[in-house]
Enzyme design. Structure first.
Site, short mmCIF file in Angstrom:
data_model
loop_
_atom_site.label_atom_id
_atom_site.label_comp_id
_atom_site.label_asym_id
_atom_site.label_seq_id
_atom_site.Cartn_x
_atom_site.Cartn_y
_atom_site.Cartn_z
N ILE A 17 -2.62 5.95 -1.64
CA ILE A 17 -4.05 5.79 -1.93
C ILE A 17 -4.73 7.15 -2.12
CG2 ILE A 17 -4.98 5.72 0.45
CD1 ILE A 17 -5.97 3.53 -2.60
N SER A 39 -0.86 17.37 5.46
CA SER A 39 0.24 16.46 5.16
C SER A 39 1.48 16.90 5.91
CB SER A 39 0.52 16.46 3.65
OG SER A 39 1.73 15.80 3.39
N LYS A 93 -9.62 2.04 4.92
CA LYS A 93 -9.56 0.75 5.58
C LYS A 93 -8.12 0.49 6.06
CE LYS A 93 -7.42 -1.97 3.65
NZ LYS A 93 -6.04 -2.23 3.07
N ASP A 171 -2.99 -6.36 5.61
CA ASP A 171 -3.41 -5.08 5.01
C ASP A 171 -4.14 -5.34 3.69
OD1 ASP A 171 -3.24 -2.00 4.75
OD2 ASP A 171 -2.39 -2.76 2.88
P1 NAP Z 1 1.23 5.52 2.26
O1 NAP Z 1 1.55 5.63 0.82
O2 NAP Z 1 2.31 5.18 3.21
O3 NAP Z 1 0.56 6.90 2.67
C1 NAP Z 1 0.10 7.15 3.95
C2 NAP Z 1 0.28 8.62 4.23
O4 NAP Z 1 -0.23 8.90 5.53
C3 NAP Z 1 1.72 9.07 4.24
O5 NAP Z 1 2.16 9.43 2.96
C4 NAP Z 1 1.68 10.24 5.16
O6 NAP Z 1 1.30 11.35 4.40
C5 NAP Z 1 0.51 10.00 6.10
N1 NAP Z 1 0.90 9.69 7.46
C6 NAP Z 1 0.45 10.29 8.58
N2 NAP Z 1 0.98 9.76 9.67
C7 NAP Z 1 1.80 8.79 9.25
C8 NAP Z 1 2.64 7.88 9.93
N3 NAP Z 1 2.74 7.87 11.26
N4 NAP Z 1 3.37 7.02 9.18
C9 NAP Z 1 3.27 7.00 7.84
N5 NAP Z 1 2.47 7.86 7.15
C10 NAP Z 1 1.75 8.74 7.86
O7 NAP Z 1 0.07 4.47 2.50
P2 NAP Z 1 -1.18 4.16 1.57
O8 NAP Z 1 -0.87 3.02 0.69
O9 NAP Z 1 -1.69 5.40 0.98
O10 NAP Z 1 -2.19 3.60 2.67
C11 NAP Z 1 -2.86 4.45 3.58
C12 NAP Z 1 -4.12 3.73 4.03
O11 NAP Z 1 -4.92 3.46 2.88
C13 NAP Z 1 -3.82 2.38 4.69
O12 NAP Z 1 -4.70 2.17 5.77
C14 NAP Z 1 -4.08 1.37 3.58
O13 NAP Z 1 -4.52 0.12 4.07
C15 NAP Z 1 -5.20 2.08 2.81
N6 NAP Z 1 -5.29 1.66 1.40
C16 NAP Z 1 -4.17 1.60 0.62
C17 NAP Z 1 -4.28 1.13 -0.69
C18 NAP Z 1 -3.10 1.05 -1.63
O14 NAP Z 1 -3.25 0.47 -2.73
N7 NAP Z 1 -1.95 1.59 -1.31
C19 NAP Z 1 -5.51 0.74 -1.19
C20 NAP Z 1 -6.63 0.88 -0.38
C21 NAP Z 1 -6.49 1.33 0.91
P3 NAP Z 1 1.87 12.77 4.68
O15 NAP Z 1 3.36 12.66 4.48
O16 NAP Z 1 1.14 13.54 3.67
O17 NAP Z 1 1.53 13.14 6.09
#
Ligand code: NAP
Length: 311
Positions: A17, A39, A93, A171
């Site tokens: 995101i 990160s 969120k 989620d």
């Molecule tokens: P993601 O791709 O897994 O990215 C989350 C990032 O958070 C990871 O790349 C990591 O980045 C960091 N991180 C820090 N501590 C972590 C841990 N313990 N485990 C995993 N990652 C950790 O997830 P995302 O889809 O971006 O979602 C993140 C948030 O945004 C969630 O709450 C989700 O509900 C929300 N969201 C997502 C979307 C979507 O379409 N994907 C849409 C709206 C909202 P680093 O490696 O850089 O530390």
């Protein structure tokens, strides 16, 4: 806050995101300047990157706010640390893993006199406000939420989603609840739920929810993470003035099958506009209603074992 003095933001958690939405939204908004990345793994060319928030806070990089784009399980600790340092905080969120930790953040932000924004991006989808306005004067007899997507397409490799606090199918489902709580005229509450939990996971892969509003109107929700083919992010509302349908996650508004409203998606630019307004006025926006409905489902829901989920 004006473009002449942009709000300097550090983005924490460079995942899907952050890359898909936060980086472009900030780049396009002169009220914001991205000045650092925190990160564990990644770097952003041309920007100072730090492995931890501690390292950033100990550095000479000056910043005013953080955008927290990590999974919810680690949100509270990072947000509290940023608030403690006097930074404004935008929370992706859901705003936290529990209601209590979000309340702690709300109170702490107030005590520190900084802005806390619990974002609900789906509420900024273009047809949400028109749907709310259309429903306001009408008698509602029923509402249905149908939120079905393919987890393998939308959340590849996101193991955190299956862990405690990751919410599983809630989620995306919480996005539907964020819209429903914004467009329906009365508050509603859960009466029963069934949660389908894969035998090798901690969070539901599907759920059926029954709600009733304060006037006795039934509201149902069906969430499914195994939808292949066409995806459904729809809310249907039966009224005395016709049948409303919000489709494509709040992007399109239909009345009796006729498309009434469609505009380009701009959820994250709108979230950042709101963040700038909140900071400029010294306000916070911390609505936990969607998260409360999810917590209720986990409190009241009947667990049913589902086949193991292997990605
Ligand atoms: P993601 O791709 O897994 O990215 C989350 C990032 O958070 C990871 O790349 C990591 O980045 C960091 N991180 C820090 N501590 C972590 C841990 N313990 N485990 C995993 N990652 C950790 O997830 P995302 O889809 O971006 O979602 C993140 C948030 O945004 C969630 O709450 C989700 O509900 C929300 N969201 C997502 C979307 C979507 O379409 N994907 C849409 C709206 C909202 P680093 O490696 O850089 O530390």
């Amino acid at each position: 806050m004006t473009a002449a003095t942009p709000i300097r933001v550090a983005l924490i958690g460079l995942g899907k995101i952050a890359r898909d939405q936060h980086l472009p939204a900030m780049a396009a908004d002169p009220c914001f300047e991205l000045v650092a990345i925190v990160s564990r793994h990644a770097e952003q060319p041309g920007l100072p990157s730090f492995h931890t928030l501690d390292e950033l806070l100990a550095s000479e990089v000056a910043f005013d706010a953080v955008a927290l784009c990590t999974p919810p399980q680690v949100r509270h600790g990072l947000a509290r640390q940023a608030l403690e340092a006097g930074k404004h905080v935008m929370l992706e969120k859901p705003p936290g893993a529990t209601l209590s930790e979000v309340e702690d953040l709300r109170q702490f932000a107030q005590a520190k006199a900084v802005t806390l924004q619990a974002t609900w991006h789906s509420r900024h989808a273009p047809a949400v406000a028109p749907a709310r306005d259309w429903l306001a004067g009408r008698r509602i007899s029923a509402a249905r939420i149908i939120w079905k997507e393919d987890v393998r397409v939308w959340h590849p490799g996101q193991d955190w989603i299956w862990e405690p606090g990751g919410l599983g199918v809630f989620d995306p489902g919480i996005n539907a609840l964020s819209i429903a709580t914004a467009v329906l005229p009365r508050s509603f509450f859960l009466t029963s739920a069934t949660l389908h939990v894969p035998e090798n996971r901690q969070s539901p892969i599907a759920a059926e929810l029954d709600f009733v509003d304060t006037a006795g109107v039934p509201i149902t929700a069906v969430f499914d993470f195994l939808q292949t083919g066409p995806q459904s992010w729809d809310i249907e509302v039966d009224t005395d003035g016709g049948a409303l349908r919000l489709s494509h996650g709040g992007s399109k508004l239909w009345i009796d099958g006729l498309l009434m409203h469609e505009q380009p998606e701009a959820e994250y630019p709108s979230l950042y506009t709101r963040f700038a307004e909140l900071i400029a006025t010294g306000a916070s926006d911390v609505d936990v209603t969607p998260l409360r409905h999810v917590a209720d489902a986990f409190l009241l829901g009947r667990r049913v074992a589902a086949p193991a989920f292997v990605e």
